[in-house]
Design an enzyme around this catalytic site. Structure first.
Site, PDB file in Angstrom:
ATOM      1  N   LYS A   1       6.813  -0.391   7.132  1.00 41.30           N
ATOM      2  CA  LYS A   1       7.698  -1.334   7.835  1.00 41.30           C
ATOM      3  C   LYS A   1       8.954  -0.628   8.333  1.00 41.30           C
ATOM      4  O   LYS A   1       9.462  -0.948   9.411  1.00 41.30           O
ATOM      5  CB  LYS A   1       8.045  -2.503   6.921  1.00 41.30           C
TER       6      LYS A   1
ATOM      7  N   LYS B   1      -6.700  -3.042   9.575  1.00 39.57           N
ATOM      8  CA  LYS B   1      -6.854  -4.397   9.034  1.00 39.57           C
ATOM      9  C   LYS B   1      -6.376  -5.446  10.038  1.00 39.57           C
ATOM     10  O   LYS B   1      -5.598  -5.143  10.942  1.00 39.57           O
ATOM     11  CB  LYS B   1      -6.095  -4.525   7.727  1.00 39.57           C
TER      12      LYS B   1
ATOM     13  N   LYS C   1      -0.779  -9.816  11.385  1.00 40.94           N
ATOM     14  CA  LYS C   1       0.041 -10.426  12.439  1.00 40.94           C
ATOM     15  C   LYS C   1       0.699  -9.360  13.298  1.00 40.94           C
ATOM     16  O   LYS C   1       0.744  -9.465  14.513  1.00 40.94           O
ATOM     17  CB  LYS C   1       1.125 -11.295  11.798  1.00 40.94           C
TER      18      LYS C   1
END
Ligand code: ADP
Ligand code: TRP
Length: 358
Positions: A117, A223, A226
């Site tokens: 992130k 994967k 979002k």
């Protein structure tokens, strides 16, 4: 004394960052629904965690409501499970502050999700295995318009508190969350041993005895997520859903019997395994092995089988969303139950740490 519920305590949450997709469903929500009959369950919407990456007030507010509606439409029953919003439990924020005193910044910086992130926040490419020292230098030197916030770093502390404040035993999550759970266990052990207490049980991940689930995307690799922009949402209508599946990345097809399966095709099979019957999966595996497979047929089948799962959920969501009074009632009663337990644990933690009245 013992009117207390002796069932094992299950807790899990999903961040309110958008509508739920098939990854959330198979990694988390479908397990929540199956567990609510047999365990003492608490399921929540992690709105504070959403703030670490998506601090948009209007979107956050709308997403809490849509996830709640999707939870209920998928079959979570407020008479069986405690359903609540993380920020309705202020005890979580206080315990987050307290637990952070026992968490090292080094171990937080080494967490894979933090590195991923943080890289995204800084617009850097590269993977979690790259040179840590150079990466840490970039984080510290980052300009303020592109920065890595402290909330992102301490994300695992907050998640550990969600779990430990309810003294949960089992945590149903997808594969990507296992490292966070490992940290939670470590923090629990550390707290217990530092203060010489036996306050927190060590929570385990839960998968009905199977392997942890990783739902792939339809874009060939990685994967479904979002932030990857490759999601099939539970509320996608038939047309949109069919279109997404028919556009899934494939390869040229097997030219020799029993050829190895490429990643995009393995991903399609993985989705088929989650949504179809074993017979259907076998039929396509055989067709792949003898080179008679037609990917168009595989995709059509996959779209139908996904729709069988998502259509009943989608059809219920709008009705639920229209009933604000019901939604408020569900959350008020969930918050009351979750708070009562959280307040009890927080009082114990304060006492143990020496925050006591004179
Ligand atoms: P996203 O990755 O889309 O932002 P979250 O991080 O909010 O989703 O994940 C919520 C829950 O859904 C977690 O338990 C996570 O493990 C699970 N989950 C998300 N994506 C997947 C996936 N592709 N496969 C399996 N589980 C997933
Ligand atoms: N970190 C989880 C995710 O991104 C969401 C979450 C927050 C969670 N707190 C939790 C999951 C506690 C299980 C238990 O998906």
């Amino acid at each position: 004394m013992s009117t207390e519920n002796k069932k094992e305590i299950v807790l899990s949450g999903i961040r309110s960052t958008g509508n739920l997709h098939l990854g959330n469903y198979y990694g988390a929500l479908s397990k929540f629904v199956k567990m609510q009959d047999d365990y003492d369950c608490l399921f929540f919407i992690a709105d504070l965690h959403a703030l670490t990456t998506n601090p948009d007030p209007e979107a956050l507010h709308a997403n809490v409501k849509s996830i709640l509606a999707e939870y209920l439409a998928a079959g979570l029953d407020p008479d069986k499970a405690t359903i609540f919003v993380q920020s309705d439990i202020p005890e979580i924020s206080e315990m987050y502050l307290l637990l952070n005193m026992h968490v090292g910044i080094g171990e937080l910086m080494r967490t894979a999700s933090f590195k991923d992130k943080a890289r995204k926040a800084l617009g850097l490419s590269g993977s979690t295995d790259d040179n840590d020292a150079a990466f840490e230098h970039q984080i510290i030197g980052a300009e303020t318009n592109k920065r890595v916030n402290a909330g992102l770093l301490t994300y695992p502390t907050l998640m550990a508190v969600d779990i430990l404040i309810q003294k949960a035993n089992k945590v149903p999550v997808g594969k990507d969350q296992l490292q966070h759970l490992e940290l939670t266990r470590r923090f629990a052990r550390r707290f217990n041993s530092f203060y010489g207490v036996d306050l927190f049980p060590e929570p385990e991940s839960f998968d009905f005895g199977g392997k942890p689930v990783k739902v792939p995307g339809l874009d060939g690799s990685g994967k479904m997520g979002k932030s990857e922009g490759n999601c099939i949402y539970l509320i996608d209508d038939e047309k949109v859903l069919r279109k997404k599946v028919m556009r899934a990345v494939t390869d040229q097809g097997p030219t020799e019997p029993n050829s190895p399966v490429s990643e995009p095709i393995a991903n399609l099979f993985a989705l088929l395994e989650l949504t179809s019957t074993p017979e259907v999966v076998q039929q396509f595996r055989d067709a792949y092995a003898d080179c008679s497979i037609r990917y168009g047929d595989l995709k059509k089948q996959l779209a139908e089988d996904i729709l069988k799962v998502t259509t009943p959920i989608r059809e219920r969501v709008n009705d639920i969303l229209a009933d604000d009074e019901y939604l408020r009632k569900v959350l008020a009663s969930g918050a009351e139950k979750a708070r009562e337990r959280a307040a009890k644990t927080l009082a114990e933690v304060r006492q143990i740490m020496g925050i006591r009245k004179f």
